[in-house]
Design a protein around this motif. Structure first.
Motif, PDB file in Angstrom:
ATOM      1  N   PRO A  51       0.827  -1.114  -0.075  1.00 28.97           N
ATOM      2  CA  PRO A  51       0.029  -0.241  -0.006  1.00 28.97           C
ATOM      3  C   PRO A  51       0.904   1.295   0.035  1.00 28.97           C
ATOM      4  CG  PRO A  51      -0.110  -1.180   2.045  1.00 28.97           C
ATOM      5  CD  PRO A  51       0.507  -2.089   1.282  1.00 28.97           C
ATOM      6  N   ASN A  70      -5.291   2.793  -2.335  1.00 26.53           N
ATOM      7  CA  ASN A  70      -4.056   2.025  -2.455  1.00 26.53           C
ATOM      8  C   ASN A  70      -4.253   0.687  -2.888  1.00 26.53           C
ATOM      9  OD1 ASN A  70      -4.200  -0.141   0.093  1.00 26.53           O
ATOM     10  ND2 ASN A  70      -4.591   1.881   1.021  1.00 26.53           N
ATOM     11  N   LYS A 107      -0.405   3.007  -4.972  1.00 28.18           N
ATOM     12  CA  LYS A 107      -1.539   4.044  -4.739  1.00 28.18           C
ATOM     13  C   LYS A 107      -2.337   4.078  -5.918  1.00 28.18           C
ATOM     14  CE  LYS A 107       1.802   6.233  -1.917  1.00 28.18           C
ATOM     15  NZ  LYS A 107       2.590   7.588  -1.562  1.00 28.18           N
TER      16      LYS A 107
END
Length: 375
Positions: free
Chosen positions: A292, A317, A296
């Motif tokens: 994450p 994300n 994104k």
């Protein structure tokens, strides 16, 4: 015949495995289906977090209407991840109709979405079944942002930008090349499809959250113009997309141009084979599980009308995890109640954009949308 309510067709692929992971989190029993039993079993045991607590089985099938119909009977929902969808989708859709099950897929191919609408939509509606192609981050999350803007009456034009971080999967790479070589990309202008200029090259966009201009492409036209074509609130839709990786974006037009030149005189089967080979040169292995911090996503929608403006931004994300969750939530919802509409429909039209947003928020995949309304 399946005794599980949900079938994930193409379950050994990157996105299929994520759908299975989120079906487990929703406690939904499922069948992981595909052509190779060994690959399916290995994918479930190695790549699906928490699989030891899932209620699932593995099933193999041939890719024919007859074999798929037999597999689908007894189920309620099919999540199809086997693309390119214009090539492999008809058998799955026709089998769903024959078996009486709802159809979801993750397509990014605008021509396939149009085919679903114009060729199969009426039959699914008559059967009381949902036909929802393109339930995926690149399309659904942006559609959620558009629907939030459209809560303000009087806006009839949508300008959509979709960006994500990371590399495309093997299947996504194939889709990109097949889209470019086999079909034209369209936007919606006053309720009529219009072709994007294939010679325009890369577009430069100012997107929220960064000072540097981002590079974008029509990306096959996306699903949005098709979904909104019959929405009486909306007359014009343009959608562009890209990855945050600028060097990668700079290379896409050259890759596509080379593929087009190499396949221009080939018959259909030879063209598909050549495009598969080109895609393998670009991406021939599964990308790593999403991070994450790196993977994104950004969905930005400007909506406008004669006397009003709205802008919605959704930062998130893990775009492939968003896709896996959206598919699993849609299947889970269909097991609880009928969709809001049957026949051809987008995820938001079938399940509600705020409900889908709630699912993404609950699993920590998107921020609270930033919505600005002017009048």
């Amino acid at each position: 015949m399946s005794d599980k309510p949900v079938i994930v067709y193409g379950a050994s692929g990157y996105t299929g495995r994520l759908i299975c992971e989120y079906l487990r989190e929703y406690n939904v029993p499922f069948t992981a289906a595909g052509r190779d039993a060994g690959k399916l079993k290995s994918s479930m045991e190695t790549n699906v977090a928490g699989i030891e607590t899932a209620q699932y089985e593995v099933a193999t099938t041939e890719h024919t209407v007859e074999a798929l119909t037999e597999l689908f009977r007894g189920a309620s929902v099919v999540c199809n991840t086997v693309g390119p969808f214009a090539r492999y989708g008809p058998e799955v859709v026709e089998a769903c109709l024959a078996a009486g099950v709802h159809y979801l897929d993750t397509t990014g191919e605008q021509d396939w979405v149009i085919t679903c609408d114009e060729k199969y939509g009426a039959d699914f509606a008559a059967a009381g079944l949902l036909l929802a192609p393109g339930v995926a981050q690149m399309y659904t999350t942006g559609e959620i942002a558009a629907q939030l803007c459209l809560e303000k009456p009087g806006l009839d034009t949508l300008d959509i930008a979709v960006f994500w971080g990371g590399s495309p999967t093997i299947a996504s790479t194939q889709t990109i090349l097949v889209n470019a070589a086999m079909s034209a990309a369209h936007y919606l202008e006053q309720n009529t499809y219009q072709p994007w200029d294939p010679e325009a090259g890369l577009y430069q966009l100012s997107i929220p959250g960064q000072h540097e201009l981002a590079l974008a492409l029509p990306w096959g036209g996306t699903s949005h113009p098709v979904w909104f074509r019959k929405d009486p609130r909306v007359a014009t839709v343009r959608a562009l997309g890209g990855v945050f990786n600028r060097p990668l974006m700079l290379g896409v037009p050259q890759i596509v141009a080379a593929a087009l030149e190499a396949t221009k005189d080939m018959d259909l089967d030879a063209k598909y084979d050549a495009l598969d080979a080109t895609a393998a040169q670009v991406m021939n292995q599964m990308p790593p599980r999403e991070n994450p911090r790196l993977n994104k996503s950004l969905d930005s929608v400007h909506a406008s009308g004669p006397l009003g403006r709205a802008h919605c931004v959704i930062h998130g994300n893990s775009n492939y995890k968003q896709t896996g969750l959206l598919q699993a939530y849609a299947a889970y919802s269909l097991l609880q109640q009928a969709p809001r509409t049957v026949g051809f429909a987008s995820a938001s039209q079938a399940f509600g954009h705020r409900e889908l947003l709630g699912a993404l928020r609950a699993f920590g995949l998107v921020m609270e949308p930033v919505l600005t309304v002017e009048s």
